[in-house]
Design an enzyme around this catalytic site. Structure first.
Site, PDB file in Angstrom:
ATOM      1  N   GLY A  80     -23.360 -27.382 -75.347  1.00 29.31           N
ATOM      2  CA  GLY A  80     -22.130 -28.111 -75.056  1.00 29.31           C
ATOM      3  C   GLY A  80     -21.948 -29.415 -75.782  1.00 29.31           C
ATOM      4  O   GLY A  80     -21.023 -30.174 -75.482  1.00 29.31           O
ATOM      5  N   HIS A 116     -36.509 -41.782 -31.926  1.00 27.35           N
ATOM      6  CA  HIS A 116     -37.782 -41.199 -32.346  1.00 27.35           C
ATOM      7  C   HIS A 116     -38.499 -42.106 -33.338  1.00 27.35           C
ATOM      8  O   HIS A 116     -39.707 -42.365 -33.207  1.00 27.35           O
ATOM      9  CB  HIS A 116     -37.530 -39.825 -32.951  1.00 27.35           C
ATOM     10  CG  HIS A 116     -38.771 -39.186 -33.546  1.00 27.35           C
ATOM     11  ND1 HIS A 116     -39.784 -38.651 -32.777  1.00 27.35           N
ATOM     12  CD2 HIS A 116     -39.158 -39.045 -34.840  1.00 27.35           C
ATOM     13  CE1 HIS A 116     -40.729 -38.207 -33.563  1.00 27.35           C
ATOM     14  NE2 HIS A 116     -40.379 -38.405 -34.815  1.00 27.35           N
ATOM     15  N   GLU A 117     -37.756 -42.610 -34.345  1.00 31.74           N
ATOM     16  CA  GLU A 117     -38.362 -43.486 -35.340  1.00 31.74           C
ATOM     17  C   GLU A 117     -38.830 -44.791 -34.704  1.00 31.74           C
ATOM     18  O   GLU A 117     -39.862 -45.347 -35.074  1.00 31.74           O
ATOM     19  CB  GLU A 117     -37.354 -43.769 -36.470  1.00 31.74           C
ATOM     20  CG  GLU A 117     -37.013 -42.536 -37.315  1.00 31.74           C
ATOM     21  CD  GLU A 117     -38.214 -42.001 -38.044  1.00 31.74           C
ATOM     22  OE1 GLU A 117     -39.073 -42.802 -38.475  1.00 31.74           O
ATOM     23  OE2 GLU A 117     -38.322 -40.769 -38.181  1.00 31.74           O
ATOM     24  N   GLY A 174     -21.281 -29.727 -79.058  1.00 36.37           N
ATOM     25  CA  GLY A 174     -20.309 -29.627 -80.150  1.00 36.37           C
ATOM     26  C   GLY A 174     -20.858 -29.085 -81.446  1.00 36.37           C
ATOM     27  O   GLY A 174     -20.302 -29.372 -82.510  1.00 36.37           O
ATOM     28  N   LYS A 175     -21.912 -28.269 -81.414  1.00 34.72           N
ATOM     29  CA  LYS A 175     -22.487 -27.739 -82.655  1.00 34.72           C
ATOM     30  C   LYS A 175     -21.525 -26.765 -83.341  1.00 34.72           C
ATOM     31  O   LYS A 175     -21.313 -26.843 -84.552  1.00 34.72           O
ATOM     32  CB  LYS A 175     -23.836 -27.061 -82.352  1.00 34.72           C
ATOM     33  CG  LYS A 175     -24.884 -28.013 -81.787  1.00 34.72           C
ATOM     34  CD  LYS A 175     -26.224 -27.341 -81.583  1.00 34.72           C
ATOM     35  CE  LYS A 175     -26.204 -26.318 -80.476  1.00 34.72           C
ATOM     36  NZ  LYS A 175     -25.938 -26.934 -79.140  1.00 34.72           N
TER      37      LYS A 175
END
Length: 297
Positions: A82, A292-293, A84-85
């Site tokens: 992609g 919980h934390e 541009g070759k």
């Protein structure tokens, strides 16, 4: 039992409208290809400037050889998909105003021994009937990969035929995997010029985005520079897809123009995927997670 094989007819592309102005973000690659374009544009005039005559021997009659050097027999364009070759190859023909052959490496892949080599001979014999034509082979790694003694003979014959035929014709090839090619292709005297076509930098992305955005209706809040800075690593094809996604989203939303929000949404979709709305955490789940934390600490 004999099987009749239909011969492949290679048709030249005449009158390419693509030029170097259409290929953006790869200025270094365009500079590398400029000398070939200069010769193809007017070989007789260039030769007379250096007291050379057009002998009809292709690259060996170039005026650039007046000091003993020579242009490469083949040019290999290397880069990610992609970037541009193929567009660069079309631009060379468009700048010079000459026809060219556009083929793919898969066209020469055949299980039957000798068919790929025959197609290669047909391609070059057709091209040699016309002076100064370009042959572009996309995805040359289809048959040009590293060889070994255990490879199928049809693959080796096709590659060998290409090496034999490359003389006096501008041959341009492209691949995404330079490291996979056979050493005979990248040696001096074959594809001895390797042109890297990388992903565009921030300025190249800005130019590419401006080109594609000029074809759609834009809102006043669109800032191309900010968008270019946030699309690091995207190729030209990715940027074209980004603009298209944004335009489709804006149309589906009933908007009269594509806004910066639409473009940012398209950018996030390409870089991170579709938004997973089903994964939104509810307030209850967030509270339980926090409790919980907190208990853990």
């Amino acid at each position: 039992m004999y099987v009749a094989l239909a011969s492949t007819k290679f048709q030249p592309i005449i009158g390419s409208s693509t030029t170097f102005k259409d290929v953006m973000g790869v200025d270094e690659a365009k500079a590398e290809l400029e000398e070939i374009t200069q010769y193809l544009r007017d070989p007789v005039a260039n030769a007379s400037d250096h007291s050379y005559s057009n002998t009809g021997k292709g690259l060996f009659s170039l005026p650039f050889t007046c000091l003993g050097g020579r242009l490469p027999k083949g040019v290999l364009l290397v880069g990610p998909p992609g970037t541009g070759k193929t567009m660069l190859a079309r631009a060379i023909a468009g700048e010079a105003g000459v026809p060219f052959f556009l083929t793919s490496g898969s066209e020469f892949e055949e299980m039957l021994v000798g068919v790929g080599a025959k197609r290669m001979r047909d391609l070059f014999s057709t091209a040699k009937k016309h002076s100064l034509w370009i042959i572009f082979i996309d995805e040359i790694d289809s048959f040009g990969g590293k060889r070994s003694h255990i490879d199928a003979s049809y693959t080796r014959m096709t590659l060998n035929q290409l090496l034999v035929e490359m003389d006096g014709i501008v041959v341009i090839a492209a691949t995404n995997f330079l490291e996979s090619l056979d050493k005979s292709l990248v040696r001096p005297g074959c594809f001895d010029r390797i042109v890297v076509v990388p992903s565009p930098d921030v300025e190249g992305r800005r130019q590419i985005l401006e080109s594609y955005l000029s074809k759609i209706l834009l809102a006043d809040d669109v800032d191309v520079t900010i968008l270019a800075r946030g699309t690091t690593g995207l190729s030209g094809a990715d940027l074209a897809n980004l603009v298209n996604i944004a335009a489709v989203k804006a149309a589906n939303d009933g908007a009269k123009a594509v806004s910066m929000v639409d473009l940012e949404h398209a950018k996030d979709k390409i870089l991170m995927g579709v938004e997973r709305k089903s994964s939104v955490i509810s307030a209850k789940s967030r509270r339980l997670a926090a409790l919980h934390e907190g208990a853990m600490h």
